[in-house]
Scaffold this motif. Sequence first.
Motif, mmCIF file in Angstrom:
data_model
loop_
_atom_site.group_PDB
_atom_site.id
_atom_site.type_symbol
_atom_site.label_atom_id
_atom_site.label_comp_id
_atom_site.label_asym_id
_atom_site.label_seq_id
_atom_site.Cartn_x
_atom_site.Cartn_y
_atom_site.Cartn_z
ATOM 1 N N TYR A 232 3.214 3.120 6.232
ATOM 2 C CA TYR A 232 1.938 2.499 6.593
ATOM 3 C C TYR A 232 0.757 3.143 5.868
ATOM 4 O O TYR A 232 -0.124 2.441 5.361
ATOM 5 C CB TYR A 232 1.723 2.585 8.106
ATOM 6 N N TYR A 233 0.726 4.480 5.828
ATOM 7 C CA TYR A 233 -0.454 5.162 5.293
ATOM 8 C C TYR A 233 -0.370 5.491 3.802
ATOM 9 O O TYR A 233 -1.402 5.589 3.132
ATOM 10 C CB TYR A 233 -0.713 6.451 6.080
ATOM 11 N N PRO A 237 -0.767 0.505 1.517
ATOM 12 C CA PRO A 237 -2.083 0.208 0.944
ATOM 13 C C PRO A 237 -2.044 -0.215 -0.522
ATOM 14 O O PRO A 237 -2.864 -1.022 -0.957
ATOM 15 C CB PRO A 237 -2.845 1.525 1.125
ATOM 16 N N PHE A 238 -1.082 0.301 -1.282
ATOM 17 C CA PHE A 238 -0.992 -0.050 -2.700
ATOM 18 C C PHE A 238 -0.505 -1.479 -2.916
ATOM 19 O O PHE A 238 -0.668 -2.029 -4.009
ATOM 20 C CB PHE A 238 -0.049 0.915 -3.425
ATOM 21 N N PRO A 370 2.139 2.216 13.853
ATOM 22 C CA PRO A 370 1.451 3.247 13.065
ATOM 23 C C PRO A 370 -0.059 3.067 13.000
ATOM 24 O O PRO A 370 -0.803 4.047 12.909
ATOM 25 C CB PRO A 370 2.081 3.093 11.667
ATOM 26 N N SER A 371 -0.534 1.808 13.048
ATOM 27 C CA SER A 371 -1.982 1.584 12.961
ATOM 28 C C SER A 371 -2.724 2.175 14.154
ATOM 29 O O SER A 371 -3.932 2.391 14.086
ATOM 30 C CB SER A 371 -2.274 0.079 12.863
ATOM 31 N N ALA A 384 -4.972 0.474 4.991
ATOM 32 C CA ALA A 384 -4.532 1.250 6.152
ATOM 33 C C ALA A 384 -5.718 1.732 6.975
ATOM 34 O O ALA A 384 -5.749 1.578 8.200
ATOM 35 C CB ALA A 384 -3.682 2.440 5.703
ATOM 36 N N SER A 385 -6.712 2.321 6.316
ATOM 37 C CA SER A 385 -7.848 2.855 7.066
ATOM 38 C C SER A 385 -8.667 1.738 7.706
ATOM 39 O O SER A 385 -9.122 1.864 8.848
ATOM 40 C CB SER A 385 -8.729 3.715 6.146
ATOM 41 N N SER A 386 -8.855 0.627 6.989
ATOM 42 C CA SER A 386 -9.642 -0.467 7.567
ATOM 43 C C SER A 386 -8.901 -1.138 8.708
ATOM 44 O O SER A 386 -9.506 -1.547 9.704
ATOM 45 C CB SER A 386 -9.995 -1.502 6.491
ATOM 46 N N SER A 387 -7.572 -1.235 8.601
ATOM 47 C CA SER A 387 -6.783 -1.846 9.669
ATOM 48 C C SER A 387 -6.710 -0.943 10.893
ATOM 49 O O SER A 387 -6.765 -1.414 12.028
ATOM 50 C CB SER A 387 -5.367 -2.150 9.175
#
Length: 428
Positions: A232-233, A237-238, A370-371, A384-387
């Motif tokens: 997830y982290y 994101p990529f 995980p979010s 990831a960070s925005s979600s």
Amino acid sequence: MSPHAVDSQTLGQTDPWNLSKFAVTKNAFLPEESQPNTLSDPYYESWELVAHNLAELIEARRIHDAINELPVLSTDLLKSEAEWRRAYVILAFFTHAYVWGGEKAEEILPASVAVPFLKVSAHLELPPVLTYAACNLWNWSCSGDDFSKLEDLSTLVTFTGTESEAWFMLVSVAIEATAAPIIHTMLRALDAVKTRDYEVIIKSLQELKVGIDNTSDLMERMYERCDPMEFYYKVRPFLAGSMNMEDAGLPNGVFYSEGDGKGEWRKIRGGSNAQSSLIQFYDAVLGIEHNGHSDSTKSFHDEIREYMPGPHGRFLVHVARSGSLRGLALETPVREEQHRLREAYTAAVDALTEFRGKHVKLVTRYIIIPSKKPWAGTTRRNLASSSSRKGGEGLMGTGGTELIPFLRQAKVETEVNKIESPENSEKS
């Protein structure tokens, strides 16, 4: 070649579908052979140097410098379709590494990547983004002859160099390889509709159910070597594209620079397993229709075909236009073989519904849960960070759709295609 594959010489003699025209091989939607791990001409050495060290360059925060220093190379020295695919994989990974590999998203893709990527993408009839084809179909090699054997597969390019990332990609490769015989079985079943050959169709549907069950079993192997938090982290994101990624730092999408101030802003979906032609093939032969919304006038499932290799997308259209097995299964059963056909059809629909249900559970484990958990590692401004700020609500998929509503809708749209027998209908 996978032992599950169909002999191409026999296929050419007996199959009227002209599958080579649609780039459907003896390994279904995978290429016939393992993919090359380098481009043969030394001219492309600078690309290969970055590709082979991509994870290290990202980790060391040197990826932007490395890509900015690349020359704008021509595509004229690519020697085969396999090399065009290799170039597509490399440039797709470069694009996403450049956009998502820093502290915040980069909005301008330099000409060193954008110019050749646009040419390679046009040649392969794909958008210039990290599609499922780049991430999965063309990004692997196999040490043996069985492409469905996960332990014999390895990835060619990755963002993180982690086992979690490699396993995530290779599970899909194994699923595609396992399904090879099912493609040809179901095409024979579609041909058999014309002659009302019930025995061929019933046997084919039974094999389809087993094939979908095998697909489900392989998907559940994701849990063996892919860590949810790391995926997830660090990995996911990529995979994100530039469509609906405003919260992740791309309010205008990505500008593909062609030098001298020329270029174009693009908003493109990122890689997603929804771009697998295999699952849409299952839908097509079973006559399952999806009406999920997208950002265009087309349904999402129709739009997503544009993110598949051009010949594969045309193959799905061709199959859909050739009819499905649903019409025959819907006929009021009179003879015993018609009852058996309806039962086999519904069993296959049940299997596909269960597959989609397991996919929802997988997404819950790898994305939703995980979010909601804190991450001790490096956090950039990305998907990831925005979600995670949303606390698991309204999560956006890498393909630019709201994740869980889309998956649940696809499951429901599959399940409603079950055909109850007259006996069960009377009881209810």
